[in-house]
Design a protein around this motif. Structure first.
Motif, PDB file in Angstrom:
ATOM      1  N   VAL A   1       3.253  17.725 -14.868  1.00 46.29           N
ATOM      2  CA  VAL A   1       2.569  16.512 -15.307  1.00 46.29           C
ATOM      3  C   VAL A   1       1.644  16.054 -14.184  1.00 46.29           C
ATOM      4  N   ARG A   2       0.472  15.592 -14.578  1.00 45.20           N
ATOM      5  CA  ARG A   2      -0.512  15.159 -13.581  1.00 45.20           C
ATOM      6  C   ARG A   2      -0.997  13.756 -13.933  1.00 45.20           C
ATOM      7  N   PHE A   3      -1.085  12.909 -12.904  1.00 43.39           N
ATOM      8  CA  PHE A   3      -1.580  11.550 -13.049  1.00 43.39           C
ATOM      9  C   PHE A   3      -2.681  11.300 -12.030  1.00 43.39           C
ATOM     10  N   TRP A   4      -3.518  10.325 -12.317  1.00 42.63           N
ATOM     11  CA  TRP A   4      -4.466   9.860 -11.306  1.00 42.63           C
ATOM     12  C   TRP A   4      -4.455   8.338 -11.285  1.00 42.63           C
ATOM     13  N   ASN A   5      -4.636   7.798 -10.111  1.00 41.53           N
ATOM     14  CA  ASN A   5      -4.592   6.356  -9.920  1.00 41.53           C
ATOM     15  C   ASN A   5      -5.970   5.781 -10.223  1.00 41.53           C
ATOM     16  N   THR A   6      -6.066   4.984 -11.267  1.00 43.09           N
ATOM     17  CA  THR A   6      -7.349   4.406 -11.657  1.00 43.09           C
ATOM     18  C   THR A   6      -7.828   3.341 -10.682  1.00 43.09           C
ATOM     19  N   SER A   7      -6.930   2.848  -9.850  1.00 37.38           N
ATOM     20  CA  SER A   7      -7.261   1.795  -8.891  1.00 37.38           C
ATOM     21  C   SER A   7      -7.497   2.384  -7.509  1.00 37.38           C
ATOM     22  N   LYS A   8      -8.248   1.656  -6.688  1.00 39.79           N
ATOM     23  CA  LYS A   8      -8.442   2.050  -5.288  1.00 39.79           C
ATOM     24  C   LYS A   8      -7.313   1.524  -4.409  1.00 39.79           C
ATOM     25  N   ALA A   9      -6.359   0.817  -5.001  1.00 43.04           N
ATOM     26  CA  ALA A   9      -5.180   0.332  -4.275  1.00 43.04           C
ATOM     27  C   ALA A   9      -3.979   1.185  -4.634  1.00 43.04           C
ATOM     28  N   ALA A  10      -3.015   1.249  -3.726  1.00 43.74           N
ATOM     29  CA  ALA A  10      -1.800   2.027  -3.974  1.00 43.74           C
ATOM     30  C   ALA A  10      -1.025   1.441  -5.141  1.00 43.74           C
ATOM     31  N   THR A  11      -0.259   2.286  -5.816  1.00 46.73           N
ATOM     32  CA  THR A  11       0.526   1.844  -6.959  1.00 46.73           C
ATOM     33  C   THR A  11       1.826   2.615  -7.016  1.00 46.73           C
ATOM     34  N   MET A  12       2.748   2.141  -7.819  1.00 51.63           N
ATOM     35  CA  MET A  12       4.002   2.851  -8.018  1.00 51.63           C
ATOM     36  C   MET A  12       4.461   2.655  -9.456  1.00 51.63           C
ATOM     37  N   ALA A  13       5.184   3.644  -9.961  1.00 51.87           N
ATOM     38  CA  ALA A  13       5.680   3.601 -11.333  1.00 51.87           C
ATOM     39  C   ALA A  13       7.030   4.298 -11.385  1.00 51.87           C
ATOM     40  N   SER A  14       7.777   3.962 -12.406  1.00 53.52           N
ATOM     41  CA  SER A  14       9.077   4.595 -12.626  1.00 53.52           C
ATOM     42  C   SER A  14       8.955   5.538 -13.812  1.00 53.52           C
TER      43      SER A  14
END
Length: 907
Positions: free
Chosen positions: A838-851
Motif C-alpha cells: 500500500v502506498r500513501f502520500w502526504n497532501t500537506s507540507k506538514a507532518a501527519t500521522m494516521a492509524s
C-alpha cells in the motif's frame, strides 16, 4: 577561459517512438540504427559506447524484429558499450499520474531483469515539457540520485549554473545537470564537408565550450553528440581526436558517458545551488516549455484518465483483496494493461503533438488496457461476492454488493446494472440494507457492454449507500414488495406545493422544481438567460453565482502552443444572445439531474491570414447535465457538445466572487501552490509567458470569505484569470489544425514539422466531466483531496445470487483512521513475495500521522522504496488488535509492505 576543461563527449540518439511518423515507421529506422550499431561495435574497438536514450522500450521494439541479435545486444550492454534505461518510455511528466511514473520505472526494471542486465541509473529526462515537483523523490525511490534535464529552467550566464541540487517538497534532493544548449548537438557532422569553413566546424565546438565554461561548477563539461532519431556516426573516434588536437590548450575531449561525467563532477564536491519544486519556468534565456500540449487533443487526456483510474483504483486494489481471499493475483494481466497504457505516455504521444495517424493508433491501446482492467476488476469482485453468505436471500430477489476501493469509510450515491428482465421498479420492489432498513432507490433503462457478458440492455438501480467500509463492501437486497405501492405515487420530492403522495412527503433531502435542485447542504439554480449556476451553500449562507459560463476564443497556434490571433473575437455565454432550455433529465430520491441546453453560435474558423476569426458563424449546441445527489457536498456536471468550429479554445469559467492570490492544484504526490499574479508576460522571449497551468484531480482557490474547488476527469489545464471576480478557467477543448507552425506570435521557431493535423480540431461530439465544491475553509481544512477522490472513484456496484459463504453481509479490510492528510496512491500485491503493498502520500507540507486498522493482524509491516526494495528503517510496531501507527513527513511518499502468514491471509 581561466582553466582547461575536461569535455565528456557522449554519443546518443533521442528516440521518439512515434511523432511526425508512425511507430512502425520509426521502428524500421530503429532496427537499421541498432543493426549498424552492433556491426560498428564489433568492428571498431575505439567506438566506445552509445546511449540508446533513457528508455528500455527500444530494446523490446528491436528484439521483436531481430530476436536473433539478442545475445550480441546484451553482450555490449554488459560491456557498457550500449546503455539504456532507467525508464520504460520517456514520459510527459505532467499529463500522466504519479503512479504511472512509478509503473513506468518499474516496467523499465522489469525489461532489464527479463533480459538480464542492469539499467543505467541516471535520471535521464532531457526533453520533457517541464518537470514535476516530486521527481527527485520518485527517482530516489528507485535508487537514482541524479537527474539530467533541460526544459523548464535556466537563466543568464554565468549566474545560472549547469549543475544544481533539485529538491522535492519533502526535502529529497538529487544532483542535477542542466543542458545549457539542449541534448541535440550534431556539430561534428560538418567535418567531412569541404564546403564548411573552419569557423563552422572547429570554431563551433570551441564556442560551445567557451559558452558552457561560464556555467560549470567544476572543470567538467558535457557534450551530447546526437539528436532526435539520429543514427550513429562511425567517424566519431577520429573526429574527437581531430578536435582534441586543435583545442588541446583549452580542453581535453574524450569519449565518456553521462554517468562518468556526473561522477567526475560530484567527486570535486562543488558548491551547488538548491532549486526547489516543479521546473516549469519561462524566461529570456530559457528553452521552450511548449505548454499548449496540456490541452491539445483533450480526448487523449480523458482516455488516459479513465485507463489510470481503472488500474489504480479498481483492478489493482480489488485484485489484491480477492488475492487475500484466495484468488490468484493476475500480475501478468495487470502488467500487460499497464504496459499498453504507458506506451501512450511518451511526450509526443499523450501530449497530442504528433501526426493524426499516431493518435488514432493510441486509441486501441487505451481501449485494450481498460478492457483488461475492467475484466480483472469484475472477476475479482465476483470472487469476493461468491464468498459472501447470501443463503437467506428470498426468492425473486437479488443481492447488490457495493465495493469501496478507497481506504476510508464513505457514503456514496451508487449505481448497479441489473438484468432488465427483472422489471424492477420502486412501486413493486423494495431495497433494504443488512439491518432491514428500507433504502429509497430509482431506476432507468440503460444499455452498454459489461465485462464477461453478451447482454446489452439493463436496468440501472441508483441509491444512497451509507457507511461503506474502507477497502470493503456492503450488501443490499432488492426484493419484490409484499404489496405494491399506490400506482399514483411519484418518486421524487418537489419544492412546489404538492398533493398527497405527489412529492409532498420527503423521502430524502433532495428536492426539485422548475430550474432549481437542492439537498440539505446546497441549493443549485440555473439561470435561464445564460445557463450558468447559482450555488447557495446552506452551511454558511454564502452564494456563488455565474458558475459554468462558456468562453470561446480564437487559437492561431498549434498542438504545442496556444496563441490568440492578433485580432481575436472572444465569445462568452454570459454576454451573447442565447436560447437556453432547462428540463429534467433524471429525477428521484437518490439523485436529480437538470438538462440545460444552450444554443449558441461561434465563428467558423480563422481567417485565411490567421490574424483573426472569420465573420461567418456556425450553430453551437452545448448540453449541461447538472446533478445533485442526496447528502452531497458537490455539484456534478457533464458537458456534451458537438464541436462544429475550428481554430478555437473552449473553456468553462468559475468566478469565486472574490480576488485570490494563489491556486492549489493536485499534482504528482503533491498539491502545488502557484501564484495568480503575472510579473512579466515575456515580450521578446523565445516563448512568451503562458498562464495556463497543469492539474491532475483538482484546482482550488480561496478568497477572503469563500473557497472554490473544481475537480475534473481528465481536464488537465486551468488558468487563474485573476480578474475582479477571481475566476478559474478550465479548458474543455483546444481545436487546432497544425502540428507546428512558425508564424505563431508566442514562440520563436517551430517545435516540429509544419504538418496539417485535421483530427486535432476535435470536430464532432465531445464530452467533459467536472464537479464544483464550495467551502469556507481553504482546500486542506476542507479536506478537498478526500472529497475529490470520492468523486473520481465511484463505488463499484455488482450483483450476486443466493449461495453459502464465509463472509458476512458487510466487510472492510483496511481502514486509515485519524485526523490525517494522507491519500491512498496504490494497493497491490508485492512483485517479490506474498505481501500486500500500500502506498500513501502526504497532501500537506506538514507532518501527519494516521492509524491503520486491518481485518487480520499482519505478521510484519515494513517500509519500502518505490521500487519495492526494503528501506533502512525499523519495521512498524503492530498493536494487539492488528493496527499500527503510520507517520509521514510533509509531502512524503510512504510505501508499506504488509506481510501475512498463509493462515492469516485466508482468515
Amino acid at each position: 577561459m581561466d582553466r582547461k576543461f575536461r569535455v565528456f563527449v557522449y554519443h546518443h540518439t533521442h528516440w521518439d517512438r512515434e511523432w511526425w511518423a508512425t511507430m512502425q515507421d520509426f521502428r524500421i529506422r530503429l532496427v537499421e540504427l541498432i543493426d549498424e550499431l552492433l556491426d560498428t561495435l564489433d568492428k571498431d574497438p575505439e567506438f566506445r559506447c552509445f546511449l540508446l536514450d533513457g528508455q528500455t522500450i527500444v530494446l523490446k521494439d528491436y528484439l521483436e524484429i531481430r530476436p536473433e541479435n539478442q545475445a550480441r545486444l546484451l553482450r555490449f550492454i554488459h560491456e557498457n558499450r550500449i546503455q539504456c534505461g532507467p525508464w520504460y518510455i520517456l514520459p510527459d511528466e505532467f499529463l500522466v499520474s504519479a503512479e504511472a511514473h512509478v509503473r513506468n520505472l518499474m516496467l523499465g526494471n522489469r525489461m532489464s531483469e527479463k533480459l538480464g542486465f542492469t539499467n543505467l541509473d541516471v535520471g535521464y529526462i532531457p526533453d520533457t515539457f517541464g518537470h514535476i515537483s516530486q521527481m527527485p523523490q520518485i527517482l530516489q525511490g528507485f535508487g537514482i540520485d541524479n537527474a539530467m534535464v533541460w526544459r523548464g529552467l535556466g537563466g543568464p550566464s554565468p549566474n545560472f549554473k549547469q549543475e544544481f541540487l533539485w529538491e522535492a517538497p519533502d526535502g529529497t534532493q538529487v544532483f542535477t545537470y542542466w543542458f545549457p544548449d539542449g541534448y541535440y548537438m550534431v556539430d561534428f557532422l560538418h567535418f567531412d564537408n569541404p564546403k564548411k569553413t573552419y569557423e563552422e566546424t572547429y570554431g563551433r565546438v570551441r564556442k560551445s565550450i567557451e559558452r558552457w565554461a561560464t556555467r560549470a561548477t567544476t572543470d567538467c563539461l558535457l557534450m551530447p553528440y546526437g539528436g532526435d532519431h539520429r543514427h550513429i556516426d562511425a567517424r566519431l573516434p577520429r573526429l574527437i581526436k581531430q578536435v582534441q588536437e586543435d583545442l588541446q590548450e583549452v580542453a581535453e575531449l574524450h569519449w565518456g558517458t553521462t554517468k562518468e561525467f556526473m561522477e567526475a563532477v560530484r567527486a570535486q564536491n562543488p558548491t551547488l545551488e538548491v532549486i526547489k519544486g516543479e521546473l516549469r519556468n519561462f524566461g529570456e534565456e530559457l528553452p521552450h516549455v511548449l505548454p499548449g500540449v496540456l490541452s491539445a487533443r483533450m480526448y487523449l487526456k480523458q482516455d488516459n484518465f479513465k485507463g489510470q483510474l481503472a488500474l489504480e483504483r479498481y483492478a489493482e486494489p480489488l485484485s489484491a483483496l480477492a488475492w487475500l481471499h484466495g484468488r490468484k493475483y493476475e500480475a501478468a494481466l495487470l502488467w500487460t494493461a499497464w504496459e499498453l497504457l504507458v506506451q501512450n505516455h511518451p511526450h509526443d504521444s499523450i501530449c497530442g503533438c504528433s501526426i493524426d495517424e499516431v493518435h488514432r493508433e493510441m486509441i486501441p491501446r487505451f481501449a485494450q488496457s481498460k478492457q483488461i482492467a475492467d475484466i480483472v476488476t469484475e472477476k475479482s469482485v465476483q470472487h469476493i461476492n461468491n464468498l459472501i453468505d447470501t443463503s437467506e436471500l428470498p426468492e425473486d430477489a437479488v443481492a447488490l454488493v457495493i465495493h469501496n476501493s478507497l481506504c476510508w469509510t464513505r457514503s456514496d450515491t451508487v449505481t448497479v446494472w441489473i438484468d432488465r428482465k427483472l422489471t424492477v421498479h420502486p412501486k413493486t420492489y423494495v431495497l433494504v440494507d443488512s439491518d432491514e432498513r428500507e433504502v429509497p432507490f430509482q431506476v432507468k433503462d440503460v444499455s452498454g457492454m459489461k465485462p464477461m457478458t453478451d447482454k446489452h440492455f439493463y436496468t440501472e438501480v441508483c441509491f444512497a449507500a451509507k457507511d461503506l467500509p474502507g477497502l470493503g463492501y456492503k450488501t443490499y437486497v432488492l426484493r419484490p414488495r409484499e404489496t405494491a405501492c399506490d400506482p399514483k405515487q411519484v418518486y421524487f420530492n418537489t419544492l412546489l406545493p404538492a398533493a398527497k403522495i405527489k412529492g409532498s412527503e420527503a423521502k430524502s433531502d433532495l428536492h426539485i422544481s422548475n430550474n432549481t435542485i437542492e439537498n440539505g447542504l446546497l441549493r443549485v439554480e440555473v439561470h435561464t438567460q445564460n445557463g450558468t449556476l447559482r450555488i447557495t451553500d446552506k452551511r454558511s449562507g454564502r452564494i456563488y453565482d455565474g458558475l459554468g459560463a462558456f468562453e470561446s476564443g480564437g487559437d492561431a497556434g498549434d498542438t504545442y502552443n496556444y496563441a490568440a490571433p492578433l485580432i481575436d473575437h472572444v465569445r462568452h455565454t454570459t454576454e451573447d444572445s442565447l436560447n437556453v432550455h432547462v428540463s429534467g433529465a433524471e429525477i428521484g430520491y437518490a439523485k436529480v439531474t437538470l438538462q440545460v441546453d444552450i444554443h449558441w453560435s461561434l465563428p467558423t474558423k480563422l481567417s485565411e491570414d490567421r490574424l483573426s476569426r472569420m465573420a461567418s458563424y456556425t450553430d453551437y449546441h452545448i448540453t449541461n447535465y447538472v446533478t445533485l445527489t442526496t447528502g452531497s457536498e458537490r455539484v456534478d456536471v457533464r458537458t456534451v457538445w458537438n464541436n462544429r468550429a475550428e481554430d478555437h479554445r473552449l473553456r468553462v469559467l468559475f468566478p469565486l466572487g472574490e480576488m485570490f492570490k494563489v491556486s492549489h492544484a493536485e499534482g504528482h504526490f503533491d498539491v502545488v501552490e502557484r501564484e495568480a499574479a503575472v510579473l512579466d508576460m515575456g515580450n521578446g522571449w523565445p516563448e512568451t509567458y503562458v498562464p495556463q497551468k497543469p492539474q491532475q484531480g483538482f484546482v482550488s482557490v480561496k478568497g477572503r470569505n469563500k473557497g472554490l474547488t473544481v475537480a475534473n476527469k481528465g481536464l488537465t489545464e486551468y488558468e487563474m484569470l485573476n480578474d475582479e471576480q477571481g475566476t478559474l478557467a478550465i479548458t474543455l477543448l483546444r481545436a487546432v489544425g497544425w502540428l507546428s507552425r512558425e508564424d505563431t506570435l508566442v514562440r520563436h521557431g517551430g517545435a516540429g514539422p509544419e504538418t496539417p493535423v485535421p483530427d486535432a480540431q476535435s470536430l464532432g461530439m465531445n464530452e467533459a466531466e467536472y464537479a464544483i465544491f464550495v467551502h469556507q475553509e481553504d482546500w486542506l481544512e476542507a479536506k478537498i483531496p478526500t472529497k475529490v477522490h470520492e468523486y473520481l472513484t465511484a463505488s463499484y456496484g455488482s450483483v450476486t445470487d443466493k449461495h453459502d459463504g464465509v463472509l458476512g453481509q458487510t466487510g472492510g479490510w483496511l481502514e486509515l483512521k485519524g485526523d490525517h492528510t494522507l491519500m491512498l496512491s496504490a494497493c497491490k500485491k508485492s512483485e517479490k513475495n506474498d505481501a500486500l503493498i500500500v502506498r500513501f502520500w502526504n497532501t500537506s507540507k506538514a507532518a501527519t500521522m494516521a492509524s491503520m486498522h486491518l481485518k487480520t493482524k499482519p505478521h510484519q509491516v515494513r517500509y519500502l522504496k518505490l521500487n519495492e526494495q526494503p528501506m533502512d528503517r525499523e519495521n512498524l510496531n503492530i498493536d494487539a488488535d492488528g493496527s499500527f501507527t503510520l507517520h509521514a513527513n510533509g509531502a512524503e511518499i510512504i510505501t508499506l509492505e504488509i506481510y501475512f502468514t498463509t493462515k492469516e491471509k485466508l482468515t
